[in-house]
Design a protein around this motif. Structure first.
Motif, PDB file in Angstrom:
ATOM      1  N   GLY A   1       0.822  -1.210   0.000  1.00 57.38           N
ATOM      2  CA  GLY A   1       0.000   0.000   0.000  1.00 57.38           C
ATOM      3  C   GLY A   1       0.854   1.256   0.000  1.00 57.38           C
ATOM      4  O   GLY A   1       1.855   1.343   0.701  1.00 57.38           O
ATOM      5  N   GLY A   2       0.442   2.224  -0.794  1.00 58.61           N
ATOM      6  CA  GLY A   2       1.135   3.508  -0.880  1.00 58.61           C
ATOM      7  C   GLY A   2       0.280   4.619  -0.308  1.00 58.61           C
ATOM      8  O   GLY A   2      -0.305   4.470   0.770  1.00 58.61           O
ATOM      9  N   LEU A   3       0.167   5.699  -1.044  1.00 60.59           N
ATOM     10  CA  LEU A   3      -0.606   6.852  -0.589  1.00 60.59           C
ATOM     11  C   LEU A   3      -2.094   6.542  -0.571  1.00 60.59           C
ATOM     12  O   LEU A   3      -2.622   5.866  -1.457  1.00 60.59           O
ATOM     13  CB  LEU A   3      -0.356   8.055  -1.501  1.00 60.59           C
ATOM     14  N   LYS A   4      -2.759   7.056   0.435  1.00 62.86           N
ATOM     15  CA  LYS A   4      -4.214   6.905   0.560  1.00 62.86           C
ATOM     16  C   LYS A   4      -4.883   8.185   0.077  1.00 62.86           C
ATOM     17  O   LYS A   4      -4.315   9.272   0.154  1.00 62.86           O
ATOM     18  CB  LYS A   4      -4.587   6.647   2.016  1.00 62.86           C
ATOM     19  N   GLU A   5      -6.091   8.023  -0.430  1.00 64.50           N
ATOM     20  CA  GLU A   5      -6.879   9.180  -0.855  1.00 64.50           C
ATOM     21  C   GLU A   5      -8.350   8.860  -0.688  1.00 64.50           C
ATOM     22  O   GLU A   5      -8.739   7.710  -0.512  1.00 64.50           O
ATOM     23  CB  GLU A   5      -6.568   9.567  -2.294  1.00 64.50           C
TER      24      GLU A   5
END
Length: 136
Positions: free
Chosen positions: A49-53
């Motif tokens: 998982g990377g950046l959340k939005e």
């Protein structure tokens, strides 16, 4: 497993309850999948998982009366505002969590509709920063 019909959802924008104008609400969140595949992955792609939005979508029944929906939202266009959304307008608890965060009021359409239709405003605003879930 219980089923739920949305009858009295709660939406607050910038500290004000706008539920009486809201006929649809959707809070959506996602995380970017980042490729971490190496030669040791044995031919299988691996991700983390990377950046959340997120985004907050809503449909409002327009109201241009003094102090009502349009008068409240127009000055907020282009700004970051806090939100709170719940499945029910009942008190916050384990069976009715609240989701809070900040959104950018990126779009506002004060006039939209066809002849004979209800004047509605559909929006989808991006979240800015963390979206939180709480049960108290």
């Amino acid at each position: 497993m219980a089923h739920m019909v949305l009858l009295a959802s709660f939406l607050s924008l910038n500290g004000g309850d706008v539920s009486e104008h809201t006929s649809k609400v959707e809070l959506s969140t996602e995380v970017a999948d980042e490729d971490v595949t190496t030669f040791k992955s044995l031919g299988w792609k691996e991700v983390t998982g990377g950046l959340k939005e997120g985004s907050l979508g809503a449909t409002f029944k327009q109201d241009i009366a003094a102090g009502k929906l349009d008068a409240t939202m127009w000055p907020l266009f282009g700004t970051l505002i806090p939100f709170e959304v719940r499945l029910s307008d009942a008190p916050v608890g384990p069976n009715n969590p609240k989701y809070t965060g900040t959104v950018l009021v990126k779009k506002w359409a004060p006039i939209a509709g066809a002849v004979g239709s209800v004047a509605e405003v559909d929006v989808e605003w991006p979240t800015s920063g963390q979206v939180s879930r709480a049960v108290s």
